[in-house]
Design a protein around this motif. Structure first.
Motif, mmCIF file in Angstrom:
data_model
loop_
_atom_site.group_PDB
_atom_site.id
_atom_site.type_symbol
_atom_site.label_atom_id
_atom_site.label_comp_id
_atom_site.label_asym_id
_atom_site.label_seq_id
_atom_site.Cartn_x
_atom_site.Cartn_y
_atom_site.Cartn_z
ATOM 1 N N MET A 26 70.466 -21.964 -37.046
ATOM 2 C CA MET A 26 69.617 -20.964 -36.936
ATOM 3 C C MET A 26 68.143 -21.392 -37.188
ATOM 4 N N THR A 27 67.262 -20.826 -36.152
ATOM 5 C CA THR A 27 65.921 -21.199 -36.261
ATOM 6 C C THR A 27 65.167 -19.997 -36.639
ATOM 7 N N ILE A 28 63.814 -20.440 -36.868
ATOM 8 C CA ILE A 28 63.055 -19.173 -37.298
ATOM 9 C C ILE A 28 62.769 -18.047 -36.219
ATOM 10 N N THR A 29 62.982 -18.342 -35.030
ATOM 11 C CA THR A 29 62.826 -17.270 -33.912
ATOM 12 C C THR A 29 63.948 -16.353 -33.893
ATOM 13 N N THR A 30 65.302 -16.625 -34.776
ATOM 14 C CA THR A 30 66.242 -15.647 -34.544
ATOM 15 C C THR A 30 65.844 -14.431 -35.269
ATOM 16 N N PRO A 31 65.444 -14.288 -36.588
ATOM 17 C CA PRO A 31 65.040 -13.203 -36.943
ATOM 18 C C PRO A 31 63.795 -12.606 -36.400
ATOM 19 N N ALA A 32 62.865 -13.147 -35.800
ATOM 20 C CA ALA A 32 61.882 -12.786 -35.001
ATOM 21 C C ALA A 32 62.053 -11.812 -33.888
ATOM 22 N N LEU A 36 63.221 -1.807 -45.072
ATOM 23 C CA LEU A 36 64.076 -2.982 -45.661
ATOM 24 C C LEU A 36 64.241 -3.999 -44.905
ATOM 25 N N SER A 37 64.864 -3.623 -43.675
ATOM 26 C CA SER A 37 65.398 -4.695 -42.761
ATOM 27 C C SER A 37 64.452 -5.538 -42.440
ATOM 28 N N PHE A 38 63.013 -4.825 -42.028
ATOM 29 C CA PHE A 38 62.032 -5.507 -41.574
ATOM 30 C C PHE A 38 61.484 -6.620 -42.588
ATOM 31 N N LEU A 39 61.513 -6.224 -43.781
ATOM 32 C CA LEU A 39 61.242 -6.904 -44.994
ATOM 33 C C LEU A 39 62.306 -8.201 -44.807
ATOM 34 N N PHE A 40 63.520 -7.792 -44.810
ATOM 35 C CA PHE A 40 64.330 -9.122 -45.152
ATOM 36 C C PHE A 40 64.501 -9.892 -43.953
ATOM 37 N N CYS A 41 64.050 -9.300 -42.711
ATOM 38 C CA CYS A 41 63.832 -10.212 -41.650
ATOM 39 C C CYS A 41 62.650 -11.063 -41.798
ATOM 40 N N THR A 42 61.549 -10.688 -42.519
ATOM 41 C CA THR A 42 60.491 -11.432 -42.686
ATOM 42 C C THR A 42 60.649 -12.396 -43.871
ATOM 43 N N LEU A 43 61.298 -12.235 -44.875
ATOM 44 C CA LEU A 43 61.799 -12.973 -45.742
ATOM 45 C C LEU A 43 62.708 -14.215 -45.277
ATOM 46 N N ILE A 61 71.141 -15.801 -45.171
ATOM 47 C CA ILE A 61 71.764 -14.598 -46.117
ATOM 48 C C ILE A 61 70.943 -13.508 -45.965
ATOM 49 N N LEU A 62 69.610 -14.051 -46.101
ATOM 50 C CA LEU A 62 68.355 -13.007 -45.842
ATOM 51 C C LEU A 62 68.521 -12.154 -44.507
ATOM 52 N N PHE A 63 68.757 -12.697 -43.553
ATOM 53 C CA PHE A 63 69.055 -12.260 -42.138
ATOM 54 C C PHE A 63 69.965 -11.172 -42.052
ATOM 55 N N ALA A 64 71.234 -11.944 -42.645
ATOM 56 C CA ALA A 64 72.508 -10.867 -42.741
ATOM 57 C C ALA A 64 71.993 -9.668 -43.446
ATOM 58 N N ILE A 65 71.579 -9.736 -44.534
ATOM 59 C CA ILE A 65 71.280 -8.575 -45.320
ATOM 60 C C ILE A 65 70.304 -7.652 -44.424
ATOM 61 N N GLY A 70 71.764 -1.814 -39.713
ATOM 62 C CA GLY A 70 72.942 -1.172 -39.438
ATOM 63 C C GLY A 70 73.063 0.145 -39.895
ATOM 64 N N VAL A 71 72.854 0.229 -41.440
ATOM 65 C CA VAL A 71 72.781 1.600 -42.106
ATOM 66 C C VAL A 71 71.733 2.469 -41.464
ATOM 67 N N SER A 72 70.526 2.015 -41.329
ATOM 68 C CA SER A 72 69.497 2.545 -40.897
ATOM 69 C C SER A 72 70.276 3.416 -39.276
#
Length: 129
Positions: free
Chosen positions: A1-7, A69-76, A91-95, A101-103
């Motif tokens: 996984m690279t930094i672009t995946t959560p981005a 929170l999803s945005f925050l965890f993707c940033t983290l 792990i942070l990306f999965a969270i 998904g909850v949203s």
């Protein structure tokens, strides 16, 4: 996984948050109108609408919260990947994905409630005519 995946989720989450904000603003306008009209028309239908709007406002609050929170965890996650902590980033990306998904599940529930409320209003119009 690279930094672009959560981005990749940043634009999707941003658009989702914009849609949530628009839903909130629309509901706020409806609530203000109901408050204005309430003393004039004190029937059970208006009380039902108020109960429905309270539930929808609560759902939107949680939708926005889980989206943020999803945005925050993707940033983290991106930050962890930047620091080469691959496992923590994953792990942070999965969270973040779970929170997103909850949203979305809350969004589906809110839309269902909104649709039922509109159908009741339409039934009231057809009964009164």
């Amino acid at each position: 996984m690279t930094i672009t995946t959560p981005a990749l989720l940043f634009s999707a989450i941003s658009l989702l948050m914009l849609a949530y904000t628009n839903k909130f603003l629309t509901l706020a306008q409806i609530v203000r109108q109901l408050v204005h009209d309430f003393p004039k028309d004190d029937d059970s239908r208006i009380k039902g609408q108020i109960k429905n709007l309270n539930l929808r406002l609560t759902l939107i609050k949680y939708m926005q919260g889980f989206g943020a929170l999803s945005f925050l965890f993707c940033t983290l996650s991106m930050f962890s990947l930047f620091l080469t902590y691959l496992f923590i980033g994953e792990i942070l990306f999965a969270i973040g994905l779970i929170l997103l998904g909850v949203s979305l599940v809350l969004l589906f529930y809110e839309v269902t409630i909104s649709t039922k409320a509109l159908k009741i209003e339409l039934e009231n119009i057809s009964i009164n005519k």
